[in-house]
Design a protein around this motif. Structure first.
Motif: not given
Length: 237
Positions: A162-188
């Protein structure tokens, strides 16, 4: 026979799963057409005693009406029922942390964290003693569990991807933040596993992997190494 889990579809395009204890069957989610469910099960579908729906997003609940038309009771929270706004005698609302009997299954809905109206995870127990934890579309699970024999749990994204996709511009900041507040990550998921008793777990199904933000090999190897259990990546049509 034991608990048999079938993934029909898993992901943002639609979610549907089928479980059987050898006596009765139960559907989880209504995110794909009923005909697709029948086809995936080779039309060898025991009359399901019900369908559990976690929340109102269309990839989980779009085909609720088709379930109802097939004479299948649909179980969900009052908040989910309100959001779907479907009037039908087969809509069955349940309360969190209360036990319900559905055929040979005993179910308990529990609160999860998602950007919808009263989403649930489910703890499902078979008559034979198998205990299934089903949780998807949540960024945090506050409950702790013991005695689980099977897990069906979201592993939507890896933070590094997810971080790499944000850095590469493959995901917008809004969606980046939404993903982290709505879905379960590998780390979680790793933290959740460490906080729970998995001594009786036979298999772990990883659900709802993101098309763009996941790493299937990394997720499989990490959870398999961490738990020593059989790990299955949920895939459907």
């Amino acid at each position: 026979m034991g608990l048999v889990i079938t993934t029909i579809a898993s992901g943002s395009k639609g979610n549907a799963y089928h479980i059987s204890d050898g006596q009765t069957s139960l559907l989880l989610e209504a995110g794909v057409p009923f005909k697709q469910i029948q086809k995936a099960l080779k039309f060898n579908l025991q009359s399901p005693v019900g369908c559990l729906i976690t929340h109102e997003h269309m990839d989980h609940a779009k085909y609720t009406n088709q379930m109802l038309s097939a004479a299948i009771n649909c179980y969900m929270s009052t908040g989910t029922a309100s959001a779907l706004n479907i009037e039908h005698h087969r809509i069955k609302t349940i309360q969190a942390n209360k036990q319900y009997q559905i055929g040979t299954w005993t179910i308990i809905g529990f609160d999860v964290q998602h950007d919808v109206n009263e989403p649930f995870g489910f703890l499902i127990r078979s008559k034979e003693g198998d205990v299934l934890l089903f949780a998807t579309d949540t960024y945090y699970i506050k409950q702790r569990f013991s005695g689980i024999t099977h897990m069906m749990i979201e592993c939507n994204y890896a933070q590094s991807v997810l971080d790499q996709n944000l850095e590469d511009g493959k995901i917008h900041n809004f969606l980046y933040k939404r993903v982290m507040k709505s879905h379960f990550s590998l780390e979680n998921l790793i933290e959740f596993i460490k906080a729970n008793d998995l001594s009786q777990v036979e298999e772990i199904h990883l659900l709802h992997l993101s098309d763009k933000n996941s790493d299937e090999k990394l997720m499989y190897e990490t959870i398999a190494k961490l738990t020593g259990k059989r790990v299955i990546i949920a895939k459907g049509e």
